[in-house]
Design an enzyme around this catalytic site. Sequence first.
Site, PDB file in Angstrom:
ATOM      1  N   ARG A 284     -23.715  44.226   1.989  1.00 55.17           N
ATOM      2  CA  ARG A 284     -24.713  44.599   0.991  1.00 55.17           C
ATOM      3  C   ARG A 284     -24.566  43.813  -0.306  1.00 55.17           C
ATOM      4  O   ARG A 284     -25.469  43.777  -1.129  1.00 55.17           O
ATOM      5  CB  ARG A 284     -24.600  46.102   0.710  1.00 55.17           C
TER       6      ARG A 284
ATOM      7  N   HIS B 157      -6.474  41.352   7.196  1.00 52.82           N
ATOM      8  CA  HIS B 157      -6.477  40.166   8.051  1.00 52.82           C
ATOM      9  C   HIS B 157      -7.564  39.213   7.549  1.00 52.82           C
ATOM     10  O   HIS B 157      -8.667  39.176   8.085  1.00 52.82           O
ATOM     11  CB  HIS B 157      -6.736  40.568   9.502  1.00 52.82           C
TER      12      HIS B 157
ATOM     13  N   ARG C 136      -9.706  35.990   7.166  1.00 57.70           N
ATOM     14  CA  ARG C 136     -10.022  34.845   8.016  1.00 57.70           C
ATOM     15  C   ARG C 136     -10.598  33.721   7.173  1.00 57.70           C
ATOM     16  O   ARG C 136     -11.055  33.957   6.048  1.00 57.70           O
ATOM     17  CB  ARG C 136     -10.974  35.269   9.141  1.00 57.70           C
TER      18      ARG C 136
ATOM     19  N   GLU D   8      -2.026  39.913   7.931  1.00 59.61           N
ATOM     20  CA  GLU D   8      -2.120  39.288   9.244  1.00 59.61           C
ATOM     21  C   GLU D   8      -2.961  38.023   9.162  1.00 59.61           C
ATOM     22  O   GLU D   8      -3.864  37.922   8.330  1.00 59.61           O
ATOM     23  CB  GLU D   8      -2.798  40.229  10.245  1.00 59.61           C
TER      24      GLU D   8
ATOM     25  N   THR E  43     -12.578  38.972  16.782  1.00 55.03           N
ATOM     26  CA  THR E  43     -11.373  39.733  16.499  1.00 55.03           C
ATOM     27  C   THR E  43     -10.229  39.099  17.275  1.00 55.03           C
ATOM     28  O   THR E  43     -10.459  38.227  18.123  1.00 55.03           O
ATOM     29  CB  THR E  43     -11.553  41.213  16.892  1.00 55.03           C
TER      30      THR E  43
ATOM     31  N   HIS F 278      -4.264  47.117  17.977  1.00 53.50           N
ATOM     32  CA  HIS F 278      -5.537  46.651  18.529  1.00 53.50           C
ATOM     33  C   HIS F 278      -6.110  47.677  19.502  1.00 53.50           C
ATOM     34  O   HIS F 278      -5.567  47.897  20.576  1.00 53.50           O
ATOM     35  CB  HIS F 278      -5.432  45.288  19.222  1.00 53.50           C
ATOM     36  N   ASP F 279      -7.199  48.286  19.090  1.00 56.46           N
ATOM     37  CA  ASP F 279      -7.932  49.283  19.882  1.00 56.46           C
ATOM     38  C   ASP F 279      -7.162  50.583  20.093  1.00 56.46           C
ATOM     39  O   ASP F 279      -7.542  51.385  20.958  1.00 56.46           O
ATOM     40  CB  ASP F 279      -8.380  48.708  21.228  1.00 56.46           C
TER      41      ASP F 279
ATOM     42  N   GLY G  34      -7.315  49.886  12.531  1.00 59.84           N
ATOM     43  CA  GLY G  34      -8.418  49.697  11.603  1.00 59.84           C
ATOM     44  C   GLY G  34      -9.753  50.130  12.152  1.00 59.84           C
ATOM     45  O   GLY G  34     -10.331  51.119  11.728  1.00 59.84           O
ATOM     46  N   HIS G  35     -10.280  49.390  13.133  1.00 57.66           N
ATOM     47  CA  HIS G  35     -11.646  49.611  13.613  1.00 57.66           C
ATOM     48  C   HIS G  35     -11.863  51.048  14.081  1.00 57.66           C
ATOM     49  O   HIS G  35     -12.801  51.728  13.638  1.00 57.66           O
ATOM     50  CB  HIS G  35     -11.962  48.631  14.739  1.00 57.66           C
TER      51      HIS G  35
END
Length: 238
Positions: free
Chosen positions: A18, A43, A45, A70, A100, A190-191, A213-214
């Site tokens: 946004r 993390h 990037r 990370e 990811t 992760h997941d 996180g996710h």
Amino acid sequence: MTKLSVNINKIATLRNARGGNVPDVVKVAQDIEDFGSDGITVHPRPDERHIRYSDVYALKEVLRTEFNIEGNPNPKFTDMVLEVVPAQVTLVPDAVDAITSNAGWDTKKHRSFLQEKISAFKAKGIRTSIFVDPDPSMVEGAAETGTDRIELYTESYARGFANDPAKAIAPYAEAARIAHSLGLGINAGHDLSLENIAYFSKGIPHLLEVSIGHALICEAIYLGLENVVNMYKHKLRP
């Protein structure tokens, strides 16, 4: 007790979508600490599509818990980590265009590269961890790099959990036993989610830390939606 480090990349994704500074990444990180998290993970990037390099510097100034950064240790990332000096750096072999993280290091093939990077980070007093698949040979290779810890890449566990949790966790438990025998600390991520985290934490020996996180942010939306909808309804009453 296994520590929880909350990855706030998704908060930054929402902000960036946004423009402006809503939600405020730094304020959210501080709130997450107040809510009981043991650490904050970011993390960044190269394209800064979620966490920006400027966020990393801003977070370092205010965080009270462990800060874990990370990323793929390219020159820009390496320079930033050496300047910020977080509690931990986790090295991840993600490609520039990766949506990811999707694989652990080949610790045999990249041993010299990892040794060089890890040596530089440890010289600054930064705890090091490297992202690996639950493969005994990769865990053994990790021990040869000089890293303090490994982070087990748990995507395949999460994918297999619903059908056969015992089968899904077996290679991770074995990798953890090998890592511990080699003097490595064990992280994972992760997941991982509310659905599968308890089984994982109970089944993995010597698990020091998970980074989530996710799933955590998605679960926070679902678990908080009813409350917020009703708060708006209350505000709209005559």
